[in-house]
Design a protein around this motif. Structure first.
Motif: not given
Length: 533
Positions: A167-191
């Motif tokens: 949300a803060s764009d600390v490292l600039g707008e990068d496509v990696i952040w949406p991927i990491l958000q989806i990965a966090v959701i997947a990890a939460a689902l697994w738990q």
């Protein structure tokens, strides 16, 4: 830069677009730009309504496109708000409060905070990251407020970090952040799935399924929206001259709908678990709320119609204006109707939302009374405890003797475990109807069994455990269980008296049999002597 010959200095692209948008449709605008090498380029623009018809690649006009985006945002906000308000009413549990906070506050973040300065925008990004982290931690601790393992705690902390960085764009707008958000959701689902596998109760498993389904659909929508965005960027780069064709518009429309509408599935999954599978006693909350709302609405509408009817009929019946009398008639109608209407609505609400509890309150005393005359104590208490656990959704319950030393009957737990627990308690009824100890891991609620009209005379104890989601039974259920104290106490007294009477009869029969046997023995001896003489 010059526009129609007027020189402009210090303007950016957005200001130029704003100036051009103010020109009337069909008018031609000449734009001159000077390059560093001194060359001047001149371009003629004609504002046309065509650009409104090419929104989302010609799929809809600009007004419809904006209405579509606003409709998704409003649906998103209302869904979050409705589910958040319902959960906010459950003040005694941590997880529903966390869910309510994370669902309610985003409704106040709809404005564009980028226009309010970097400080406000920084605070906004921090708050959105915190709310996202709270939401995922609530889901990881769902429904009992306990994390499954340290890995769940790490996933919860990672959610705070990833959402703040994205949300803060600390490292600039990068496509990696949406991927990491989806990965966090997947990890939460697994738990959540690992925690789901350890649950035995069918109702709680259904609650887990719906909440996980909502989270999975949100992740799926985000992933599809991300793919649509990648495809749009790739096609736009490959065919820049076709940037507004139907394919591009379809991809942009899909990205907008999926990325904005995906999070709606999270509160929808929670809502199904709330309404269909009685998560956090929401049926009781909705029942009470619907009673008050319906009573208010009926009285308001009825008073208005009666007042209008009195205003209309007064001059025709009395031959003169009734003035304020019509308002008095409407108020009288509301006063006379309030009691019967509220009583009927409460009765309907109880039958609709508390059918099990009403059956327990109305039927179990009669069952206890009938069984106390013919059945044994074990049969009666097993029937009572099974009905209590079923109606109050309690995981376990037990009935003990007045001194707590004897376990009359236990349901959902071994009698030895109840005996160990009972040895550590002081059995004093006190002035209240029941004893509450929220920190007790086994039986946080204890009801003294006292017959009506008796004070201080306890015939037993009813110990009730938590629900399977680790919450305590609510106030209505406690009131019903407290009302069962007298029937259970009378049943124990009657069965005890019947057992004593039965034992007396058996003792008397045994005495008679021994006396008869003694007489027989004496007769045999006497007959033997007579025969010998």
């Amino acid at each position: 830069m010059r526009i129609d010959g007027a020189a402009l200095k210090g303007v950016d692209q957005a200001q130029v677009a704003s100036i051009l948008a103010k020109r009337p449709h069909g008018s031609e605008v000449l734009v001159e730009t000077r390059h560093p090498d001194g060359t001047i380029n001149t371009a003629a623009f004609v504002r046309s309504q065509e650009n409104y018809r090419t929104f989302f690649g010609g799929l809809m006009d600009q007004d419809s496109g904006r209405s579509f985006a606003v409709a998704i945002s409003i649906t998103h906000g209302l869904t979050f708000f409705f589910v958040g308000v319902i959960l906010l009413r459950k003040r005694t549990a941590v997880v529903p409060q966390m869910l309510a906070l994370s669902l309610l506050l985003p409704n106040f973040f709809l404005p564009d905070y980028t226009t309010l300065g970097p400080v406000v925008f920084g605070a906004y990004t921090v708050l959105t990251a915190i709310l996202a982290g709270i939401l995922f931690n609530a889901l990881l601790a769902f429904p009992d407020g306990r994390y499954r393992s340290p890995v769940s705690v790490m996933v919860g902390l990672l959610a705070f970090l990833v959402w703040w960085l994205a949300a803060s764009d600390v490292l600039g707008e990068d496509v990696i952040w949406p991927i990491l958000q989806i990965a966090v959701i997947a990890a939460a689902l697994w738990q959540m799935m690992q925690k789901y596998r350890s649950v035995d109760d069918d109702t709680m498993r259904q609650q887990f399924r719906w909440v996980m389904l909502g989270l999975a659909l949100c992740a799926l929508c985000w992933a599809c929206g991300l793919v649509a965005d990648w495809a749009y960027v790739a096609i736009a780069a490959a065919f820049p001259g076709e940037a507004f064709n139907a394919l591009h518009g379809s991809l942009r429309l899909a990205n907008t709908a999926l990325s904005t509408g995906g999070p709606i599935f999270i509160p929808l999954g929670i809502l199904v678990a709330l309404l269909r599978f009685r998560l956090y006693d929401v049926d009781l909350i909705i029942g009470r709320t619907s009673t008050y709302v319906a009573t208010t609405a009926f009285l308001a509408i009825g008073s208005f119609l009666v007042e209008r009817a009195a205003t209309f009929a007064g001059p025709r019946l009395l031959g003169e204006e009734v003035g304020g009398l019509s308002y008095g008639v409407g108020a009288a109608f509301a006063s006379l109707s309030m009691g019967p209407l509220h009583e009927r609505l409460v009765h309907w609400s109880e039958k609709r939302f508390q059918a099990r509890l009403i059956s327990l309150r109305d039927d179990l005393p009669h069952v206890i009374r009938d069984m106390s005359y013919v059945d044994t104590r074990e049969e009666l208490l097993e029937t009572a405890l099974s009905r209590i656990c079923y109606s109050a959704y309690a995981e376990k319950a037990a009935i003990l003797s007045s001194d707590g030393r004897q376990i009359f009957r236990a349901h959902g737990i071994a009698g030895d475990a109840v005996g160990i627990w009972a040895a550590t308690h002081a059995w004093d009824p006190g002035p209240q109807d029941y004893l509450v100890d929220p920190d007790d891991p086994l039986f946080p609620l204890i009801f003294p069994l006292q017959a009506s009209g008796e004070t201080g005379q306890v015939h037993g104890w009813l110990a009730v455990g938590r629900r399977r989601d680790e919450t305590l039974i609510n106030r209505d259920e406690r009131a019903v269980l407290a009302s069962l104290s007298a029937p259970l106490a009378r049943a124990l007294m009657l069965i005890e008296a019947r057992e004593e009477e039965k034992n007396l009869v058996l003792d008397r029969i045994d005495q008679i049999e021994r006396a008869v046997e003694a007489i027989r023995s004496d007769l045999r001896l006497a007959i033997g002597r007579i025969g010998a003489s």
